[in-house]
Design an enzyme around this catalytic site. Structure first.
Site, PDB file in Angstrom:
ATOM      1  N   ALA A 104       0.851  -1.189   0.000  1.00  0.00           N
ATOM      2  CA  ALA A 104       0.000   0.000   0.000  1.00  0.00           C
ATOM      3  C   ALA A 104       0.884   1.235   0.000  1.00  0.00           C
ATOM      4  O   ALA A 104       2.011   1.211   0.498  1.00  0.00           O
ATOM      5  CB  ALA A 104      -0.924   0.026   1.210  1.00  0.00           C
ATOM      6  N   GLY A 116       0.095   5.679   0.234  1.00  0.00           N
ATOM      7  CA  GLY A 116      -0.885   6.753   0.275  1.00  0.00           C
ATOM      8  C   GLY A 116      -0.205   8.093   0.420  1.00  0.00           C
ATOM      9  O   GLY A 116       0.973   8.249   0.079  1.00  0.00           O
ATOM     10  N   GLY A 117      -0.923   9.067   0.933  1.00  0.00           N
ATOM     11  CA  GLY A 117      -0.385  10.407   1.047  1.00  0.00           C
ATOM     12  C   GLY A 117       0.487  10.601   2.266  1.00  0.00           C
ATOM     13  O   GLY A 117       1.156  11.634   2.390  1.00  0.00           O
ATOM     14  N   MET A 118       0.483   9.624   3.203  1.00  0.00           N
ATOM     15  CA  MET A 118       1.247   9.767   4.436  1.00  0.00           C
ATOM     16  C   MET A 118       2.369   8.751   4.562  1.00  0.00           C
ATOM     17  O   MET A 118       3.434   9.060   5.097  1.00  0.00           O
ATOM     18  CB  MET A 118       0.321   9.621   5.637  1.00  0.00           C
ATOM     19  CG  MET A 118      -0.788  10.637   5.678  1.00  0.00           C
ATOM     20  SD  MET A 118      -1.862  10.383   7.106  1.00  0.00           S
ATOM     21  CE  MET A 118      -3.149  11.574   6.720  1.00  0.00           C
ATOM     22  N   ALA A 119       2.116   7.529   4.114  1.00  0.00           N
ATOM     23  CA  ALA A 119       3.081   6.464   4.348  1.00  0.00           C
ATOM     24  C   ALA A 119       2.967   5.417   3.261  1.00  0.00           C
ATOM     25  O   ALA A 119       1.987   5.355   2.516  1.00  0.00           O
ATOM     26  CB  ALA A 119       2.838   5.828   5.714  1.00  0.00           C
ATOM     27  N   GLU A 120       4.025   4.601   3.171  1.00  0.00           N
ATOM     28  CA  GLU A 120       3.980   3.413   2.328  1.00  0.00           C
ATOM     29  C   GLU A 120       4.151   2.209   3.247  1.00  0.00           C
ATOM     30  O   GLU A 120       4.816   2.278   4.283  1.00  0.00           O
ATOM     31  CB  GLU A 120       5.050   3.452   1.247  1.00  0.00           C
ATOM     32  CG  GLU A 120       6.444   3.748   1.731  1.00  0.00           C
ATOM     33  CD  GLU A 120       7.435   3.910   0.584  1.00  0.00           C
ATOM     34  OE1 GLU A 120       7.143   3.444  -0.540  1.00  0.00           O
ATOM     35  OE2 GLU A 120       8.505   4.480   0.815  1.00  0.00           O
ATOM     36  N   LYS A 125       5.615   0.081   8.155  1.00  0.00           N
ATOM     37  CA  LYS A 125       4.925   1.283   7.681  1.00  0.00           C
ATOM     38  C   LYS A 125       5.897   2.450   7.847  1.00  0.00           C
ATOM     39  O   LYS A 125       6.228   2.842   8.963  1.00  0.00           O
ATOM     40  CB  LYS A 125       3.662   1.504   8.510  1.00  0.00           C
ATOM     41  CG  LYS A 125       2.872   2.757   8.169  1.00  0.00           C
ATOM     42  CD  LYS A 125       1.641   2.818   9.074  1.00  0.00           C
ATOM     43  CE  LYS A 125       0.823   4.066   8.847  1.00  0.00           C
ATOM     44  NZ  LYS A 125      -0.361   4.110   9.746  1.00  0.00           N
ATOM     45  N   ASP A 153     -10.854   6.330  13.271  1.00  0.00           N
ATOM     46  CA  ASP A 153     -10.872   5.777  11.911  1.00  0.00           C
ATOM     47  C   ASP A 153     -11.414   4.357  11.924  1.00  0.00           C
ATOM     48  O   ASP A 153     -10.889   3.473  11.248  1.00  0.00           O
ATOM     49  CB  ASP A 153      -9.458   5.816  11.319  1.00  0.00           C
ATOM     50  CG  ASP A 153      -9.462   5.695   9.799  1.00  0.00           C
ATOM     51  OD1 ASP A 153     -10.562   5.800   9.199  1.00  0.00           O
ATOM     52  OD2 ASP A 153      -8.394   5.483   9.212  1.00  0.00           O
TER      53      ASP A 153
END
Length: 670
Positions: free
Chosen positions: A29, A31-35, A54, A160
């Protein structure tokens, strides 16, 4: 302030790359914050352990505040120890990139399982749905009850809770993952991160207070868990709609019709427990995850071992139809919006579209154009064109504007009503007022007190504002000012750029002419942020009305809000008080200046009307039960902190506007 766009994520490293002590097997995965990677951690004895790594993206890792929040996530996550929560195994920093090591959960997440069951025409069944929910609630309660090393409660909120963060193992375990405490803080402080990691599929699990932008505590997590419970019991989404904004509206309004309809066959006590946890008002909602878990207990009658084995079988069956990746593939990435049966569909809305050219033939025979779609929409919204005109697209035949649904929705709403078309209305209004000398305050207060339903039409010169009321609450507002259109408002506030607005308007026909849906589909504005901006835009339209020095207002009872309208549920008293404050800030209607040296006495409204007034205004009315100088009344209502210098004057101005205070010279006046 304008939200900057983040750079694209880095390319995935080659398989089996080293990162600190870990060997990265594959990236699952980004995203805009982490891979996020599936990785192998060497051990002194035996085979390497499979873990999830992460690591923060370089663009955010360079931000000291973001790094601190990421470290806080690691610290807080390490304090939560429960079988139903994904464990944080470690934290570190490698070459300037902070990372977390997390427990690897072989299996899939609840979102994937629910979609697989839907394709199979199956459901979990009531008892297994209750089992999964109660396991989730056990982990959630552990998060909420977490203490620090000194046994002090931390008051943690996950923020979340959604099916993609409920991980299901092939052994039948249920674990709450993607510990989002710091993630939520990151999204608030660094909103640019969400522009590439949008919460698709997660909007339906926000609590009403989160949609409204109000503070959220553990009860917001309880609400999200109750949404999951309702959906597992029904086998369908609880809050559905034609767009993300429609979903947010359904949440804000506490629309539980789907559950009442599709959950009708459930045991009454089970339905009642879920509904109590779905209360729109947090104070009326089930207070803790533990209380909801206990309320569901009577409906989990089978042995836990049997239910766990049943869940394990389903997970294994569903997981076997996919490549092995572990539940974390979706738990971190978030579910995609995909058609049923297509797990991996992810077709983002294109930002490229040819410019369409339109011609307009007006009712008096003139032909105008060519016009871009954006210019045509603006002309329709500001009443330059109307239902009696015809539209042609790129050399095609002219057809009535009414045959273009995507354009009709931009007509000022009253143009669609026999009562308030461009020609004179067919009957007299039910009420009418002059807006001279600031009487808009009295007008707005009177329609709120009378709980009027209908259309309040306000006109000054060529400016026209249409306020649709329901029981005195402004539900929908339109204006013929181009500067008050949603797109212009967002540009003025720096939410989007002029170029982004032009791009959205160019492709808007693909989204039935809905700018809000277009902006969210293009990823230009996060849906919840857009929802709040729309509320602010409508509020600003109303507040601008309070600065009019003159004009006319008419009330047409019984005119319903159009279906295409965006009902915002605004607080009418806040609008009135903020409107008065705006007038005072501009030196208008200052009661102390207008009645310097005068005395006041409460008079006028009956007790029922007084009871409906805001608390500060009721207090002013009670204090004026005996005659007193207006300056003394103002001082008695002053803000003790000194931060709100106009607190007393607002309350006095409202009472004067509705005739609830009489002004006289006072004792001893000659």
């Amino acid at each position: 302030m304008r939200i900057s766009r983040p750079p694209p994520p880095p390319p995935a490293p080659p398989p089996h790359s080293r990162f600190g002590p870990y060997t990265l097997a594959d990236r699952i995965a980004v995203g805009g914050m982490a891979e996020v990677f599936r990785a192998h951690e060497p051990r002194a004895v035996g085979d390497p352990r499979v873990v999830v790594v992460k690591r923060m993206l370089p663009a955010l890792a360079s931000e000291p505040g973001a790094r601190a929040m990421f470290e806080e996530e690691a610290r807080l996550g390490g304090l939560v120890e429960h079988d139903n929560v994904v464990r944080v195994l470690g934290f570190g920093d490698e070459a300037g990139q902070p990372y977390l090591a997390l427990e690897y959960v072989p299996g899939l997440d609840l979102w994937r399982l629910a979609r697989w069951l839907t394709r199979q025409g199956r459901t979990l069944g009531t008892e297994l749905a209750v089992f999964v929910t109660r396991e989730l609630l056990a982990g959630l309660h552990a998060v909420h009850e977490t203490h620090d090393r000194d046994a002090r409660p931390l008051g943690l909120v996950h923020r979340d809770v959604s099916p993609s963060n409920v991980l299901l193992s092939v052994h039948g375990d249920v674990k709450l993952g993607d510990f989002g405490i710091a993630q939520a803080l990151l999204r608030e402080s660094y909103p640019q991160a969400t522009l590439t990691e949008r919460a698709k599929g997660k909007l339906g699990y926000l609590a009403p207070e989160q949609v409204r932008g109000l503070p959220a505590d553990r009860r917001a997590d309880v609400f999200a868990a109750a949404v999951i419970a309702a959906e597992l019991l029904m086998g369908r989404p609880l809050f559905a709609g034609g767009s993300e904004l429609a979903v947010l509206l359904a949440i804000r309004d506490g629309d539980l019709r789907a559950f009442h309809e599709h959950g009708a066959g459930l045991p009454e006590g089970l339905r009642a427990a879920v509904v109590a946890a779905l209360a729109a008002d947090p104070d009326a909602r089930t207070a803790t995850a533990a209380i909801l878990r206990d309320a569901l207990a009577p409906y989990e009658t089978g042995p836990v071992s049997a239910l766990r084995a049943q869940l394990a079988g389903l997970v294994g069956e569903a997981h076997g139809s996919r490549k092995p990746s572990g539940a974390y593939q979706v738990a971190v990435r978030g579910p995609k919006t995909a058609p049923p049966g297509d797990d991996d569909a992810d077709a983002p809305a294109t930002r490229d579209a040819p410019e369409l050219a339109y011609l307009v033939r007006t009712s008096d025979g003139r032909t105008e154009g060519p016009l871009s779609y954006a210019k045509l929409v603006e002309a329709i919204a500001t009443r330059r064109f109307g239902l009696t005109d015809a539209i042609a697209l790129q050399g095609g035949a002219f057809a009535p504007l009414s045959s273009h649904p995507d354009l009709v929705r931009h007509l000022p709403t009253s143009s669609l009503s026999d009562r308030t078309a461009r020609q004179e209305p067919v009957r007299e209004p039910d009420r009418a007022w002059s807006l001279e000398d600031g009487s808009i305050v009295g007008v707005m207060t009177s329609v709120v007190l009378a709980r009027e339903t209908g259309l309040l039409l306000c006109e000054q010169g060529g400016v026209r504002k249409e306020i649709y009321l329901s029981n005195g609450v402004p539900e929908f507002v339109t204006s013929n000012l181009a500067t008050e259109l949603l797109g212009e408002f967002l540009v003025a506030r720096g939410v989007i750029s002029r170029g982004e607005l032009d791009m959205a308007l160019a492709v808007m026909p693909r989204f039935e002419g809905r700018l809000g849906d277009t902006l969210t589909a293009l990823g230009l504005v996060e849906p919840v942020h857009l929802f709040r901006q729309i509320a602010a835009q409508v509020q600003e339209k109303l507040l601008e009305l309070f600065t009019w020095p003159s004009g006319r207002a008419t009330l047409w009872r019984g005119v319903a809000r159009p279906q295409s309208g965006f009902p915002l549920g605004l607080d009418p008293w806040r609008i009135v008080m903020d409107g008065i404050d705006r007038r005072l800030a501009q030196g208008m209607d200052d009661p102390l200046a207008a009645h310097r040296g005068k005395w006041v006495l409460a008079s006028g409204p009956n007790d029922l009307e007084v009871a409906r007034l805001p608390l500060a205004v009721r207090s002013a009315y009670r204090r004026a039960a005996q005659p007193l100088p207006i300056a003394d009344l103002d001082r008695s209502l002053s803000d003790p902190t000194g931060r709100d210098a106009r607190a007393g004057r607002r309350a006095i101005a409202l009472l004067l506007a509705i005739g609830a205070l009489s002004v006289h010279d006072g004792p001893g006046a000659s």
